[in-house]
Design a protein around this motif. Sequence first.
Motif, PDB file in Angstrom:
ATOM      1  N   ALA A  73      44.427 -35.813  42.452  1.00  0.00           N
ATOM      2  CA  ALA A  73      45.115 -36.105  41.195  1.00  0.00           C
ATOM      3  C   ALA A  73      46.109 -37.245  41.373  1.00  0.00           C
ATOM      4  O   ALA A  73      46.644 -37.467  42.459  1.00  0.00           O
ATOM      5  CB  ALA A  73      45.845 -34.860  40.700  1.00  0.00           C
ATOM      6  N   ALA A  74      46.353 -37.925  40.274  1.00  0.00           N
ATOM      7  CA  ALA A  74      47.315 -39.024  40.257  1.00  0.00           C
ATOM      8  C   ALA A  74      48.738 -38.493  40.186  1.00  0.00           C
ATOM      9  O   ALA A  74      48.980 -37.422  39.636  1.00  0.00           O
ATOM     10  CB  ALA A  74      47.034 -39.929  39.059  1.00  0.00           C
ATOM     11  N   HIS A  75      49.644 -39.256  40.754  1.00  0.00           N
ATOM     12  CA  HIS A  75      51.076 -38.980  40.602  1.00  0.00           C
ATOM     13  C   HIS A  75      51.599 -40.042  39.640  1.00  0.00           C
ATOM     14  O   HIS A  75      51.900 -41.162  40.042  1.00  0.00           O
ATOM     15  CB  HIS A  75      51.798 -39.056  41.947  1.00  0.00           C
ATOM     16  CG  HIS A  75      51.398 -37.958  42.873  1.00  0.00           C
ATOM     17  ND1 HIS A  75      51.917 -36.689  42.781  1.00  0.00           N
ATOM     18  CD2 HIS A  75      50.511 -37.922  43.894  1.00  0.00           C
ATOM     19  CE1 HIS A  75      51.384 -35.923  43.706  1.00  0.00           C
ATOM     20  NE2 HIS A  75      50.514 -36.650  44.399  1.00  0.00           N
ATOM     21  N   THR A  76      51.677 -39.682  38.366  1.00  0.00           N
ATOM     22  CA  THR A  76      52.046 -40.625  37.331  1.00  0.00           C
ATOM     23  C   THR A  76      53.456 -40.338  36.846  1.00  0.00           C
ATOM     24  O   THR A  76      53.744 -39.222  36.395  1.00  0.00           O
ATOM     25  CB  THR A  76      51.049 -40.546  36.154  1.00  0.00           C
ATOM     26  OG1 THR A  76      49.725 -40.724  36.671  1.00  0.00           O
ATOM     27  CG2 THR A  76      51.344 -41.608  35.117  1.00  0.00           C
TER      28      THR A  76
ATOM     29  N   PRO B 156      46.357 -36.327  35.712  1.00  0.00           N
ATOM     30  CA  PRO B 156      44.897 -36.493  35.663  1.00  0.00           C
ATOM     31  C   PRO B 156      44.315 -36.696  37.067  1.00  0.00           C
ATOM     32  O   PRO B 156      45.048 -36.962  38.025  1.00  0.00           O
ATOM     33  CB  PRO B 156      44.727 -37.770  34.837  1.00  0.00           C
ATOM     34  CG  PRO B 156      45.938 -38.587  35.206  1.00  0.00           C
ATOM     35  CD  PRO B 156      47.061 -37.569  35.369  1.00  0.00           C
ATOM     36  N   LEU B 157      43.005 -36.622  37.154  1.00  0.00           N
ATOM     37  CA  LEU B 157      42.328 -36.968  38.401  1.00  0.00           C
ATOM     38  C   LEU B 157      42.354 -38.475  38.590  1.00  0.00           C
ATOM     39  O   LEU B 157      42.336 -39.239  37.618  1.00  0.00           O
ATOM     40  CB  LEU B 157      40.872 -36.500  38.376  1.00  0.00           C
ATOM     41  CG  LEU B 157      40.607 -35.000  38.354  1.00  0.00           C
ATOM     42  CD1 LEU B 157      39.105 -34.740  38.383  1.00  0.00           C
ATOM     43  CD2 LEU B 157      41.304 -34.287  39.489  1.00  0.00           C
TER      44      LEU B 157
ATOM     45  N   SER C 289      42.616 -22.848  36.261  1.00  0.00           N
ATOM     46  CA  SER C 289      44.004 -23.108  35.900  1.00  0.00           C
ATOM     47  C   SER C 289      44.044 -24.006  34.655  1.00  0.00           C
ATOM     48  O   SER C 289      43.121 -24.798  34.432  1.00  0.00           O
ATOM     49  CB  SER C 289      44.695 -23.805  37.074  1.00  0.00           C
ATOM     50  OG  SER C 289      45.921 -24.382  36.684  1.00  0.00           O
ATOM     51  N   PRO C 290      45.121 -23.926  33.869  1.00  0.00           N
ATOM     52  CA  PRO C 290      45.199 -24.746  32.658  1.00  0.00           C
ATOM     53  C   PRO C 290      45.582 -26.209  32.886  1.00  0.00           C
ATOM     54  O   PRO C 290      45.596 -26.990  31.931  1.00  0.00           O
ATOM     55  CB  PRO C 290      46.273 -24.034  31.832  1.00  0.00           C
ATOM     56  CG  PRO C 290      47.153 -23.396  32.849  1.00  0.00           C
ATOM     57  CD  PRO C 290      46.231 -22.979  33.967  1.00  0.00           C
ATOM     58  N   SER C 291      45.871 -26.610  34.116  1.00  0.00           N
ATOM     59  CA  SER C 291      46.299 -27.993  34.331  1.00  0.00           C
ATOM     60  C   SER C 291      45.158 -28.963  34.022  1.00  0.00           C
ATOM     61  O   SER C 291      43.978 -28.618  34.097  1.00  0.00           O
ATOM     62  CB  SER C 291      46.778 -28.196  35.776  1.00  0.00           C
ATOM     63  OG  SER C 291      45.685 -28.244  36.666  1.00  0.00           O
ATOM     64  N   VAL C 292      45.518 -30.190  33.680  1.00  0.00           N
ATOM     65  CA  VAL C 292      44.531 -31.218  33.353  1.00  0.00           C
ATOM     66  C   VAL C 292      43.610 -31.459  34.538  1.00  0.00           C
ATOM     67  O   VAL C 292      42.386 -31.565  34.393  1.00  0.00           O
ATOM     68  CB  VAL C 292      45.234 -32.528  32.907  1.00  0.00           C
ATOM     69  CG1 VAL C 292      44.255 -33.686  32.840  1.00  0.00           C
ATOM     70  CG2 VAL C 292      45.927 -32.320  31.573  1.00  0.00           C
TER      71      VAL C 292
ATOM     72  N   THR D 166      38.296 -31.142  36.949  1.00  0.00           N
ATOM     73  CA  THR D 166      37.491 -30.832  38.132  1.00  0.00           C
ATOM     74  C   THR D 166      36.378 -29.854  37.764  1.00  0.00           C
ATOM     75  O   THR D 166      35.211 -30.057  38.118  1.00  0.00           O
ATOM     76  CB  THR D 166      38.366 -30.250  39.262  1.00  0.00           C
ATOM     77  OG1 THR D 166      39.340 -31.230  39.660  1.00  0.00           O
ATOM     78  CG2 THR D 166      37.537 -29.846  40.465  1.00  0.00           C
ATOM     79  N   ALA D 167      36.732 -28.805  37.046  1.00  0.00           N
ATOM     80  CA  ALA D 167      35.735 -27.803  36.639  1.00  0.00           C
ATOM     81  C   ALA D 167      34.679 -28.411  35.729  1.00  0.00           C
ATOM     82  O   ALA D 167      33.486 -28.163  35.901  1.00  0.00           O
ATOM     83  CB  ALA D 167      36.425 -26.623  35.953  1.00  0.00           C
ATOM     84  N   ASP D 168      35.111 -29.223  34.769  1.00  0.00           N
ATOM     85  CA  ASP D 168      34.157 -29.839  33.836  1.00  0.00           C
ATOM     86  C   ASP D 168      33.155 -30.740  34.555  1.00  0.00           C
ATOM     87  O   ASP D 168      31.971 -30.742  34.232  1.00  0.00           O
ATOM     88  CB  ASP D 168      34.890 -30.665  32.770  1.00  0.00           C
ATOM     89  CG  ASP D 168      35.614 -29.815  31.740  1.00  0.00           C
ATOM     90  OD1 ASP D 168      35.289 -28.609  31.616  1.00  0.00           O
ATOM     91  OD2 ASP D 168      36.510 -30.353  31.056  1.00  0.00           O
ATOM     92  N   LEU D 169      33.636 -31.509  35.532  1.00  0.00           N
ATOM     93  CA  LEU D 169      32.758 -32.433  36.247  1.00  0.00           C
ATOM     94  C   LEU D 169      31.874 -31.710  37.261  1.00  0.00           C
ATOM     95  O   LEU D 169      30.694 -32.026  37.404  1.00  0.00           O
ATOM     96  CB  LEU D 169      33.578 -33.511  36.960  1.00  0.00           C
ATOM     97  CG  LEU D 169      34.253 -34.538  36.060  1.00  0.00           C
ATOM     98  CD1 LEU D 169      35.212 -35.402  36.874  1.00  0.00           C
ATOM     99  CD2 LEU D 169      33.218 -35.405  35.363  1.00  0.00           C
TER     100      LEU D 169
END
Length: 156
Positions: free
Chosen positions: A14-17, A26-27, A55-58, A63-66
């Motif tokens: 994940a990005a550190h934004t 986000p990833l 988990s509910p995090s983005v 990750t799950a969707d992909l």
Amino acid sequence: MTARTLVVLRHAKAAHTSGLADRERPLTEVGERDALKVGAALAGMGLTPDLVLCSPSVRTRRTADLALPGADIIIEPAIYEAYPDELLTLIRRSDPEVGTLVLVGHNPGVQELVAQLTADGDGGFPPGAFAVIEVDGEWSGLDTGRGIAHWNPKRH
């Protein structure tokens, strides 16, 4: 006894934004590619999830969707920042009809859960890593030290 399979998956990189809450991270592009590779690896192992607890995090949802397109994904708020015992409680509540369960979460909880279930605490659990754990018996009876882990190559 009925054999079951538990896949414990840590979200991909994940990005550190700046300015984004932790749950909204986000990833990265690498994370997106790695999540797709996880899906290919699981498919190559013949694993099709009956249920995904995420988990509910983005970053975990993406990750799950992909990795698991078309899977029945349940967003479970308790997974975010969960301790291993809390994750084990969620798994134990799974329907007995579920043969393959995937849990998508965060470290340190997922790594510690795998270590407890398999008595294998060696090695890291980097983003995008997963463990496939063979479980004998019902989810409700899952206990520490009872599983056998087959790690993905990204682990080391």
